[in-house]
Design a protein around this motif. Structure first.
Motif, PDB file in Angstrom:
ATOM      1  N   ASP A 123      11.739  12.821 -20.623  1.00 32.94           N
ATOM      2  CA  ASP A 123      10.592  11.930 -20.478  1.00 32.94           C
ATOM      3  C   ASP A 123       9.629  12.297 -19.354  1.00 32.94           C
ATOM      4  O   ASP A 123       8.539  11.734 -19.278  1.00 32.94           O
ATOM      5  CB  ASP A 123      11.075  10.491 -20.253  1.00 32.94           C
ATOM      6  CG  ASP A 123      11.789   9.925 -21.472  1.00 32.94           C
ATOM      7  OD1 ASP A 123      11.625  10.463 -22.582  1.00 32.94           O
ATOM      8  OD2 ASP A 123      12.542   8.938 -21.296  1.00 32.94           O
ATOM      9  N   THR A 124      10.007  13.221 -18.481  1.00 32.01           N
ATOM     10  CA  THR A 124       9.175  13.527 -17.318  1.00 32.01           C
ATOM     11  C   THR A 124       7.906  14.293 -17.692  1.00 32.01           C
ATOM     12  O   THR A 124       7.851  14.971 -18.718  1.00 32.01           O
ATOM     13  CB  THR A 124       9.977  14.326 -16.256  1.00 32.01           C
ATOM     14  OG1 THR A 124       9.212  14.370 -15.049  1.00 32.01           O
ATOM     15  CG2 THR A 124      10.269  15.744 -16.732  1.00 32.01           C
ATOM     16  N   ASP A 125       6.915  14.205 -16.819  1.00 32.55           N
ATOM     17  CA  ASP A 125       5.686  14.990 -16.979  1.00 32.55           C
ATOM     18  C   ASP A 125       5.788  16.345 -16.289  1.00 32.55           C
ATOM     19  O   ASP A 125       4.891  17.170 -16.413  1.00 32.55           O
ATOM     20  CB  ASP A 125       4.490  14.211 -16.404  1.00 32.55           C
ATOM     21  CG  ASP A 125       4.133  13.001 -17.249  1.00 32.55           C
ATOM     22  OD1 ASP A 125       4.316  13.059 -18.485  1.00 32.55           O
ATOM     23  OD2 ASP A 125       3.681  11.984 -16.679  1.00 32.55           O
ATOM     24  N   ALA A 126       6.847  16.563 -15.536  1.00 26.94           N
ATOM     25  CA  ALA A 126       7.022  17.819 -14.786  1.00 26.94           C
ATOM     26  C   ALA A 126       7.554  18.918 -15.697  1.00 26.94           C
ATOM     27  O   ALA A 126       8.131  18.664 -16.756  1.00 26.94           O
ATOM     28  CB  ALA A 126       8.006  17.601 -13.637  1.00 26.94           C
ATOM     29  N   LYS A 127       7.358  20.156 -15.237  1.00 30.63           N
ATOM     30  CA  LYS A 127       8.068  21.287 -15.826  1.00 30.63           C
ATOM     31  C   LYS A 127       9.436  21.312 -15.155  1.00 30.63           C
ATOM     32  O   LYS A 127       9.537  21.192 -13.935  1.00 30.63           O
ATOM     33  CB  LYS A 127       7.331  22.592 -15.567  1.00 30.63           C
ATOM     34  CG  LYS A 127       6.061  22.728 -16.362  1.00 30.63           C
ATOM     35  CD  LYS A 127       5.433  24.086 -16.189  1.00 30.63           C
ATOM     36  CE  LYS A 127       4.199  24.159 -17.047  1.00 30.63           C
ATOM     37  NZ  LYS A 127       3.558  25.462 -16.976  1.00 30.63           N
ATOM     38  N   VAL A 128      10.490  21.486 -15.962  1.00 27.03           N
ATOM     39  CA  VAL A 128      11.851  21.368 -15.430  1.00 27.03           C
ATOM     40  C   VAL A 128      12.645  22.619 -15.775  1.00 27.03           C
ATOM     41  O   VAL A 128      12.560  23.138 -16.890  1.00 27.03           O
ATOM     42  CB  VAL A 128      12.565  20.126 -16.004  1.00 27.03           C
ATOM     43  CG1 VAL A 128      13.983  20.006 -15.452  1.00 27.03           C
ATOM     44  CG2 VAL A 128      11.765  18.859 -15.718  1.00 27.03           C
ATOM     45  N   ARG A 160      11.224  10.829 -12.578  1.00 30.38           N
ATOM     46  CA  ARG A 160      10.479   9.634 -12.997  1.00 30.38           C
ATOM     47  C   ARG A 160       9.140   9.489 -12.279  1.00 30.38           C
ATOM     48  O   ARG A 160       8.202   8.905 -12.817  1.00 30.38           O
ATOM     49  CB  ARG A 160      11.350   8.394 -12.801  1.00 30.38           C
ATOM     50  CG  ARG A 160      12.509   8.369 -13.776  1.00 30.38           C
ATOM     51  CD  ARG A 160      13.454   7.233 -13.533  1.00 30.38           C
ATOM     52  NE  ARG A 160      14.525   7.251 -14.527  1.00 30.38           N
ATOM     53  CZ  ARG A 160      15.763   6.856 -14.297  1.00 30.38           C
ATOM     54  NH1 ARG A 160      16.108   6.384 -13.103  1.00 30.38           N
ATOM     55  NH2 ARG A 160      16.659   6.906 -15.252  1.00 30.38           N
ATOM     56  N   GLU A 161       9.060  10.017 -11.068  1.00 25.82           N
ATOM     57  CA  GLU A 161       7.824   9.933 -10.285  1.00 25.82           C
ATOM     58  C   GLU A 161       6.907  11.143 -10.502  1.00 25.82           C
ATOM     59  O   GLU A 161       5.770  11.138 -10.033  1.00 25.82           O
ATOM     60  CB  GLU A 161       8.154   9.812  -8.795  1.00 25.82           C
ATOM     61  CG  GLU A 161       8.926   8.555  -8.435  1.00 25.82           C
ATOM     62  CD  GLU A 161       8.125   7.280  -8.708  1.00 25.82           C
ATOM     63  OE1 GLU A 161       6.927   7.254  -8.376  1.00 25.82           O
ATOM     64  OE2 GLU A 161       8.705   6.332  -9.263  1.00 25.82           O
ATOM     65  N   ALA A 162       7.374  12.149 -11.181  1.00 27.25           N
ATOM     66  CA  ALA A 162       6.621  13.400 -11.344  1.00 27.25           C
ATOM     67  C   ALA A 162       5.346  13.180 -12.147  1.00 27.25           C
ATOM     68  O   ALA A 162       5.276  12.328 -13.030  1.00 27.25           O
ATOM     69  CB  ALA A 162       7.493  14.448 -12.027  1.00 27.25           C
ATOM     70  N   VAL A 163       4.366  13.998 -11.808  1.00 25.98           N
ATOM     71  CA  VAL A 163       3.103  14.026 -12.557  1.00 25.98           C
ATOM     72  C   VAL A 163       2.912  15.419 -13.130  1.00 25.98           C
ATOM     73  O   VAL A 163       3.587  16.379 -12.726  1.00 25.98           O
ATOM     74  CB  VAL A 163       1.912  13.638 -11.651  1.00 25.98           C
ATOM     75  CG1 VAL A 163       2.041  12.192 -11.170  1.00 25.98           C
ATOM     76  CG2 VAL A 163       1.768  14.580 -10.477  1.00 25.98           C
ATOM     77  N   ASP A 164       1.983  15.515 -14.055  1.00 22.00           N
ATOM     78  CA  ASP A 164       1.695  16.807 -14.668  1.00 22.00           C
ATOM     79  C   ASP A 164       1.382  17.835 -13.587  1.00 22.00           C
ATOM     80  O   ASP A 164       0.627  17.558 -12.664  1.00 22.00           O
ATOM     81  CB  ASP A 164       0.506  16.659 -15.635  1.00 22.00           C
ATOM     82  CG  ASP A 164       0.296  17.889 -16.478  1.00 22.00           C
ATOM     83  OD1 ASP A 164       1.280  18.575 -16.801  1.00 22.00           O
ATOM     84  OD2 ASP A 164      -0.867  18.165 -16.820  1.00 22.00           O
ATOM     85  N   GLY A 165       2.001  18.993 -13.677  1.00 23.49           N
ATOM     86  CA  GLY A 165       1.810  20.045 -12.684  1.00 23.49           C
ATOM     87  C   GLY A 165       2.981  20.175 -11.723  1.00 23.49           C
ATOM     88  O   GLY A 165       3.135  21.207 -11.075  1.00 23.49           O
TER      89      GLY A 165
END
Length: 183
Positions: free
Chosen positions: A55-60, A23-28
């Protein structure tokens, strides 16, 4: 890169740190969620984790190792069947076994599937909703493995009528049995 290991069980507590990071992740950002030796657990927590990953902006990376059962298998299979551009589902490189079955509840030390309950049981609404989600994912998985309505047709062999192997798999799952899938 952050890595979270959710070992043994899927619960609100075991997914909490990964939920926060997602939820706290940003792009990258890159986040790996490992599910080694995981026996499953809470469907609510599994669905919450799936939604956070979506929903996250991170790669997972969702990574399984050795065995994953029930809710843990559900998480992994979700991203295999419903791929997302930012999510990779994989093994650690070692063979893994997935054990997938319909959701169930334990009531006074007794195992209950949706087919065991009536609509007035307190667990009915939640278990019915979860069962629908698990069943839909299972049906898509079988389709990806080659199951079609044609597989239900009996095959005549040497004066015997045989069912396709995937028909047996489907019948077992819908009879509340485990479906075991090696990766």
């Amino acid at each position: 890169m952050e890595t979270f290991e959710i070992v043994e069980e899927i619960t609100d507590q075991t997914v909490a740190a990964s939920l926060h990071a997602l939820r706290e992740a940003v792009d990258g950002n890159e986040i790996t969620i490992r599910l080694p030796y995981n026996g499953g657990g809470s469907v609510d927590a599994a669905i919450e984790l799936i939604e956070a990953v979506k929903d996250t902006d991170a790669k997972v990376v969702i990574e399984v190792d050795r065995y994953v059962i029930s809710a843990a298998a559900f998480i992994y299979l979700w991203f295999c069947i419903y791929p997302e551009a930012h999510v990779q589902a994989r093994t650690t490189g070692e063979p893994a076994i997935l054990v997938y079955h319909r959701p169930r509840v334990i009531i006074d030390d007794h195992l209950a599937f949706i087919s065991d309950l009536t609509a007035d049981a307190p667990e009915w609404d939640t278990l019915s909703e979860f069962t629908d989600i698990f069943d839909q994912l299972f049906d898509y998985l079988l389709a990806a493995c080659g199951y079609t309505d044609q597989n239900e047709n009996l095959y005549e062999y040497n004066q015997c009528e045989l069912k396709h192997q995937l028909s047996h798999v489907r019948n077992g799952y819908y009879s509340n049995q485990d479906f075991v899938l090696p990766t």
